[in-house]
Enzyme design. Structure first.
Site, PDB file in Angstrom:
ATOM      1  CG  LEU A  14       6.689  10.701   4.271  1.00  0.00           C
ATOM      2  CD1 LEU A  14       6.940   8.735   4.697  1.00  0.00           C
ATOM      3  CD2 LEU A  14       6.413  10.983   5.425  1.00  0.00           C
ATOM      4  CG  ASP A  15      11.772  14.806   1.632  1.00  0.00           C
ATOM      5  OD1 ASP A  15      12.346  14.238   2.013  1.00  0.00           O
ATOM      6  OD2 ASP A  15      11.407  15.741   3.241  1.00  0.00           O
ATOM      7  CB  VAL A  16      12.748  12.154  -3.228  1.00  0.00           C
ATOM      8  CG1 VAL A  16      13.785  13.342  -2.711  1.00  0.00           C
ATOM      9  CG2 VAL A  16      13.227  11.365  -4.143  1.00  0.00           C
ATOM     10  CG  ASN A  17      16.668  13.348   0.113  1.00  0.00           C
ATOM     11  OD1 ASN A  17      16.763  12.066  -1.135  1.00  0.00           O
ATOM     12  ND2 ASN A  17      17.103  14.157  -0.288  1.00  0.00           N
ATOM     13  CB  THR A  18      11.189  11.966   4.477  1.00  0.00           C
ATOM     14  OG1 THR A  18      11.804  13.162   4.451  1.00  0.00           O
ATOM     15  CG2 THR A  18      10.587  11.330   5.963  1.00  0.00           C
TER      16      THR A  18
END
Length: 310
Positions: A107-111
């Protein structure tokens, strides 16, 4: 029966197969006193050393498949180590002896939301492969005007830089003003795919939470930064979905009162971890932008009313 040396060392938690291949190429691995070479195979009975230190290895059949459900917060990187020193999803996981946690996708850093980890690399690889068509569900908050024509394009497919992307389902979950929550599902895990699809329609994604992976839902009582080990029935659901034989053993105590007690222990561990890392000067929360309070009129996170099966 023999296995590739890098596979055995990866199972022992010494790095990814690619990382171990680099170690072998550098002459840092030996087997029975001889410097190993790429392509070497072992039975598991040999004395294997990495940088002169003996490595405890286990045969594949002796490794108990375990799966963790992790509630990833915003601000954590989905890598083992970050060159900038940012917190990673591996920082909070329990330590293993003779094995390593493998993340099932990223999951990307902002998810935020549901992220799975397992000790079985084959299970992880199969779960991530599109041919098994395991759907992922996300709660996404978008900013802007959404019309039916836009939703139809997202269902039919839109062209991204790395090929076509489409949502299998889109369900409106409420909102106020220009902020709208949708629940979307898809069977792929390409980099930032959900965000890129909405952005292709001129929409801004302000929140993104993965709430389900197959039939495994994010626990409502699992705090951000908390993990819980998956019970045997759910673990075997994942294994059978990708054509692997079911496990017959588990480290999870299915006794209900003890499970409730475990939730309290998880919350306590999360608070302790946050206090320790803050005292050390590390940031464990989301970025400054992510910490900002929602603007007036923003919709409430629809996950708060959802019931889960875990």
């Amino acid at each position: 029966m023999t296995e590739k040396l890098q596979k055995v060392l990866a199972r022992a938690g010494k790095g990814s197969r690619r990382e171990i291949e680099a170690l072998i190429s550098q002459g840092r691995v030996s087997v029975d006193g001889k410097v190993a070479a790429l392509g070497d195979r072992v039975t598991g009975k040999e004395q294997i050393r990495l940088d002169g230190h003996q490595v405890e290895t286990q045969a594949q059949a002796d490794v108990l498949c375990r799966v963790l459900v992790y509630h990833k917060p915003e601000g954590e990187m989905s890598t083992r180590k970050d060159p900038e020193g940012r917190p990673t999803v591996f920082d909070r996981l329990p330590k293993l002896q003779g094995a390593r946690w493998v993340s099932v996708g990223r999951l990307d850093v902002n998810t935020s939301g549901l992220l799975l980890f397992t000790t079985d690399g084959e299970l992880a690889n199969r779960l991530m492969h599109p041919r098994h068509e395991i759907d992922r569900e996300y709660a996404v908050r978008v900013f802007g005007e959404v019309d039916e024509a836009m939703l139809q394009r997202l269902r039919k497919g839109v062209l991204l830089e790395d090929g076509m992307g489409r949502f299998d389902t889109i369900k409106y979950s409420g909102g106020e003003g220009m902020n709208h929550w949708f629940h979307v599902t898809l069977k792929e895990g390409r980099n930032r795919e959900v965000r890129r699809m909405w952005e292709s329609q001129g929409m801004q994604v302000s929140r993104l939470i993965r709430v389900r992976y197959g039939k495994i839902e994010l626990q409502r009582n699992l705090p951000r930064g908390g993990w819980a080990e998956m019970p045997l029935d759910q673990l075997n659901y994942l294994r059978t979905q990708v054509g692997l034989a079911p496990e017959v053993e588990s480290k999870v105590d299915v006794d209900a009162p003890k499970r409730y007690k475990q939730v309290a222990q998880i919350r306590k561990a999360v608070r302790r971890h946050n206090s320790r890392t803050k005292a050390g000067g590390a940031s464990t929360g989301p970025s400054a932008a992510a910490k900002k309070k929602p603007a007036a009129g923003r919709a409430r996170n629809p996950r708060q009313k959802q019931k889960t099966r875990i």
